[in-house]
Design a protein around this motif. Structure first.
Motif, mmCIF file in Angstrom:
data_model
loop_
_atom_site.group_PDB
_atom_site.id
_atom_site.type_symbol
_atom_site.label_atom_id
_atom_site.label_comp_id
_atom_site.label_asym_id
_atom_site.label_seq_id
_atom_site.Cartn_x
_atom_site.Cartn_y
_atom_site.Cartn_z
ATOM 1 N N HIS A 8 -37.056 -45.249 -22.170
ATOM 2 C CA HIS A 8 -36.344 -44.029 -22.224
ATOM 3 C C HIS A 8 -36.924 -42.800 -23.223
ATOM 4 N N ASP A 9 -37.137 -43.474 -24.613
ATOM 5 C CA ASP A 9 -37.733 -42.488 -25.550
ATOM 6 C C ASP A 9 -38.868 -41.781 -25.243
ATOM 7 N N ASP A 10 -39.770 -42.838 -24.405
ATOM 8 C CA ASP A 10 -41.096 -42.379 -23.963
ATOM 9 C C ASP A 10 -40.996 -41.346 -23.309
ATOM 10 N N ARG A 11 -39.865 -41.226 -22.312
ATOM 11 C CA ARG A 11 -39.892 -40.215 -21.227
ATOM 12 C C ARG A 11 -39.438 -38.933 -21.581
ATOM 13 N N THR A 12 -38.610 -39.211 -22.830
ATOM 14 C CA THR A 12 -38.092 -37.686 -23.460
ATOM 15 C C THR A 12 -38.378 -37.130 -24.751
ATOM 16 N N GLY A 18 -50.287 -34.954 -27.001
ATOM 17 C CA GLY A 18 -50.257 -33.521 -26.920
ATOM 18 C C GLY A 18 -49.223 -32.952 -25.577
ATOM 19 N N GLY A 19 -49.146 -33.831 -24.780
ATOM 20 C CA GLY A 19 -48.307 -33.627 -23.373
ATOM 21 C C GLY A 19 -46.878 -33.557 -23.928
ATOM 22 N N ASP A 20 -46.141 -32.531 -23.127
ATOM 23 C CA ASP A 20 -44.921 -32.432 -23.238
ATOM 24 C C ASP A 20 -44.009 -33.614 -22.460
ATOM 25 N N GLY A 21 -42.723 -33.991 -22.979
ATOM 26 C CA GLY A 21 -42.082 -34.909 -22.591
ATOM 27 C C GLY A 21 -41.039 -34.311 -21.202
ATOM 28 N N VAL A 22 -40.326 -34.911 -20.631
ATOM 29 C CA VAL A 22 -39.370 -34.494 -19.864
ATOM 30 C C VAL A 22 -38.363 -33.330 -19.985
ATOM 31 N N ARG A 23 -37.898 -33.850 -21.299
ATOM 32 C CA ARG A 23 -37.054 -32.950 -21.904
ATOM 33 C C ARG A 23 -37.538 -31.682 -22.279
ATOM 34 N N ILE A 27 -36.427 -28.034 -20.602
ATOM 35 C CA ILE A 27 -35.808 -26.909 -21.508
ATOM 36 C C ILE A 27 -36.760 -25.574 -21.062
ATOM 37 N N ARG A 28 -38.144 -25.796 -20.970
ATOM 38 C CA ARG A 28 -38.884 -24.633 -20.499
ATOM 39 C C ARG A 28 -38.497 -24.117 -19.107
ATOM 40 N N ILE A 29 -38.195 -25.086 -18.176
ATOM 41 C CA ILE A 29 -37.746 -24.566 -16.977
ATOM 42 C C ILE A 29 -36.261 -23.802 -16.875
ATOM 43 N N GLU A 30 -35.486 -24.354 -17.646
ATOM 44 C CA GLU A 30 -34.179 -23.841 -17.927
ATOM 45 C C GLU A 30 -34.345 -22.420 -18.709
ATOM 46 N N GLN A 31 -35.055 -22.220 -19.644
ATOM 47 C CA GLN A 31 -35.385 -20.922 -20.318
ATOM 48 C C GLN A 31 -35.943 -19.948 -19.432
#
Length: 83
Positions: A8-12, A18-23, A27-31
Motif C-alpha cells: 500500500h505504501d509503495d502505491r501511495t 523519481g516517478g510520482d505515486g498514485v497519491r 492530487i495533480r488531477i484534482e488541482q
C-alpha cells in the motif's frame, strides 16, 4: 499484514526512481480540475458584473413616457394630458 502495508505504501508514496505515486498523480488531477473550475468561476463573475452594469445603465434610461424616477412626463408646456 506488514507485506500488505508495504505494498500500500509503495502505491501511495513517491517511487525511488523519481516517478510520482498514485497519491501525487491524483492530487495533480484534482488541482487541474480546481484550476479549471476557478477559471470558469472568474469568467462567470465578470459576465455577471457586465450584465449588472448593463442592467443598471438600462434602468437609468427610463420607460418611454415616464421620467427615470417613474413619474409621468408631461407632453410639453401647457399640456393637459390626463394619464
Amino acid at each position: 499484514m506488514a507485506a500488505q502495508n508495504a505494498t500500500h505504501d509503495d502505491r501511495t508514496a513517491p517511487r525511488r526512481d523519481g516517478g510520482d505515486g498514485v497519491r501525487d498523480r491524483e492530487i495533480r488531477i484534482e488541482q487541474t480540475h480546481l484550476d479549471r473550475v476557478y477559471h470558469r468561476l472568474e469568467e462567470k463573475i465578470h459576465e455577471a458584473e457586465f450584465l449588472m452594469d448593463d442592467a443598471a445603465k438600462r434602468g437609468q434610461v427610463g420607460t418611454p413616457g415616464r421620467s427615470p424616477n417613474g413619474t409621468p412626463r408631461s407632453s410639453g408646456p401647457g399640456s393637459t394630458s390626463t394619464g
